[in-house]
Design an enzyme around this catalytic site. Sequence first.
Site, PDB file in Angstrom:
ATOM      1  N   ASP A 112      -2.419   2.604  -2.657  1.00  0.00           N
ATOM      2  CA  ASP A 112      -3.442   1.608  -2.353  1.00  0.00           C
ATOM      3  C   ASP A 112      -3.447   1.401  -0.833  1.00  0.00           C
ATOM      4  O   ASP A 112      -2.853   0.456  -0.309  1.00  0.00           O
ATOM      5  CB  ASP A 112      -3.102   0.311  -3.096  1.00  0.00           C
ATOM      6  CG  ASP A 112      -4.070  -0.819  -2.779  1.00  0.00           C
ATOM      7  OD1 ASP A 112      -5.209  -0.526  -2.399  1.00  0.00           O
ATOM      8  OD2 ASP A 112      -3.671  -1.996  -2.917  1.00  0.00           O
ATOM      9  N   ARG A 148      -3.908  -3.680   7.255  1.00  0.00           N
ATOM     10  CA  ARG A 148      -3.277  -5.004   7.258  1.00  0.00           C
ATOM     11  C   ARG A 148      -3.949  -5.979   8.207  1.00  0.00           C
ATOM     12  O   ARG A 148      -3.994  -7.189   7.942  1.00  0.00           O
ATOM     13  CB  ARG A 148      -1.801  -4.869   7.635  1.00  0.00           C
ATOM     14  CG  ARG A 148      -0.985  -3.992   6.707  1.00  0.00           C
ATOM     15  CD  ARG A 148      -0.971  -4.526   5.298  1.00  0.00           C
ATOM     16  NE  ARG A 148      -0.085  -3.742   4.429  1.00  0.00           N
ATOM     17  CZ  ARG A 148      -0.079  -3.841   3.115  1.00  0.00           C
ATOM     18  NH1 ARG A 148      -0.921  -4.672   2.493  1.00  0.00           N
ATOM     19  NH2 ARG A 148       0.741  -3.107   2.391  1.00  0.00           N
ATOM     20  N   GLN A 157      -7.002  -7.104   6.532  1.00  0.00           N
ATOM     21  CA  GLN A 157      -6.604  -7.932   5.388  1.00  0.00           C
ATOM     22  C   GLN A 157      -6.212  -9.339   5.821  1.00  0.00           C
ATOM     23  O   GLN A 157      -6.582 -10.332   5.189  1.00  0.00           O
ATOM     24  CB  GLN A 157      -5.422  -7.250   4.680  1.00  0.00           C
ATOM     25  CG  GLN A 157      -4.948  -7.944   3.407  1.00  0.00           C
ATOM     26  CD  GLN A 157      -3.788  -7.194   2.741  1.00  0.00           C
ATOM     27  OE1 GLN A 157      -3.384  -6.117   3.180  1.00  0.00           O
ATOM     28  NE2 GLN A 157      -3.255  -7.755   1.674  1.00  0.00           N
ATOM     29  N   LYS A 190      -9.014  -2.894   1.602  1.00  0.00           N
ATOM     30  CA  LYS A 190      -8.500  -2.039   0.536  1.00  0.00           C
ATOM     31  C   LYS A 190      -9.541  -1.054   0.020  1.00  0.00           C
ATOM     32  O   LYS A 190      -9.182  -0.008  -0.524  1.00  0.00           O
ATOM     33  CB  LYS A 190      -8.065  -2.910  -0.650  1.00  0.00           C
ATOM     34  CG  LYS A 190      -7.057  -3.990  -0.336  1.00  0.00           C
ATOM     35  CD  LYS A 190      -5.651  -3.448  -0.436  1.00  0.00           C
ATOM     36  CE  LYS A 190      -4.633  -4.588  -0.425  1.00  0.00           C
ATOM     37  NZ  LYS A 190      -3.266  -4.078  -0.572  1.00  0.00           N
TER      38      LYS A 190
HETATM   39 MN    MN Z   1      -2.000  -2.941  -3.846  1.00  0.00          MN
END
Ligand code: MN
Length: 444
Positions: free
Chosen positions: A249, A253, A256, A269
């Site tokens: 996955d 970051r 995110q 993602k």
């Molecule tokens: Mn994940």
Amino acid sequence: MTTPQLDDTHDPTAVSWVESANAPDTDFPLANLPFGIFRHDYEERPRVGIAIGDQVLDCLAATHEGLFADVDPSVRAALMSWSLNALMALGRDDARAVRRVAHRLLRAGTPEGERARAMAREILVPMDAIGMRVPAEIGDYSDFYASVHHATNVGAMFRPDNPLLPNYKWIPIGYHGRASSIVASGTPVRRPRGQVVATPDGPPTVAPSQRLDYELEVGAFIARGNRQGEPIALADAEQHLFGLCLVNDWSARDVQQWEYQPLGPFLSKSFATTVSPWVVTLDALEPFRAPGFERPAGDPAPLPYLDDATNRARGGFDITLEVWLRTAAMRAAGADAVRLSRGDFSGMYWTLGQMLAHHTSNGCNLRPGDLIASGTVSGPTPDSRGCLLELASRGQSPVALGNGESRAFLQDGDEVMLRGWCEREGFRRIGFGTCAGEVLPVLG
Ligand code: MN
């Protein structure tokens, strides 16, 4: 309580006439027989295959040759399909019937095996001569967060005083992932651009992600689905799990960190998720079952719909998982990949059965070929952390690679390889193959 269903296909003394399947370290011995979708280089049409050693049993060709005459016509039709969805929709009993026939066909010294061996040129294809596809048309993909070690480590980075949110031990936390950008192992992954911030409150700029990461996960493909409005009980959950694969996955970051509140990850993602191409069935994994997570004193018991004796006794899977990295410099030097971590899937706080039962508990319908993934598999020790964010402590302690290089996050040209396998005394070792992808530079 469900008793283990061991049969001839788990016999560790069974020998295949496909020599490479008898090597002690092969991922694909006769006891495994995972399903995948491959494509010959001479035709567009994808085909169902079963991995055996370094070869693939071409199920379309084998069916044409009459080798699956013993299974139901609907199962033969599924074996001649373009994806695994049809076989998944039939359910685990029919997949087990295929497994049993394939085991006899590929076993040395049986009449069926001799017949198949005489047709080897028609029904076997070397793995290195074909391309592998995503094994199912994945309608929906949901990703969980089931490792309490991962949740605690990551939570501590963002909320040092309060790493685990109050819901963690009650709910298998998940988010709705993106199915359209799931790719098969070997497909390069392009570094994304996104909104990133220099300080927590912004303002953001749009830039190539500088904090690209992988996440080591285990995925599960759904077999039969459920009708909308009709939850799947925990006791029935595994009848709806076709088999497992490895999942990376990929995660940006920095993107995110800015976007995740209040609704969870989104563009950080959805640019790519890589799956290993071979789906290892729950039947193949039967010898490698493990207890569900043993909650320490003080943790709440799961709510009744997430708890039963079978799940406690054998809801887990004992799978060893590793992450390997090969940088562009290593490739240029002809050097081998280096191992970044090794962990085990059996230490997850929630089992796949609990995830599935929770997922459908509101009446949400799962469909054959849907994918659920476990969330980053991290263990309690520093060398068992399943992503760079944890291994390098949010960039503060870059990981030395042994060749003078180090990594806080992924660089262009880095190739990430996930591996997984199961070993237990008295059984053949089985593996998942590789889930690999190389990072390409951002476009433009
Ligand atoms: Mn994940």
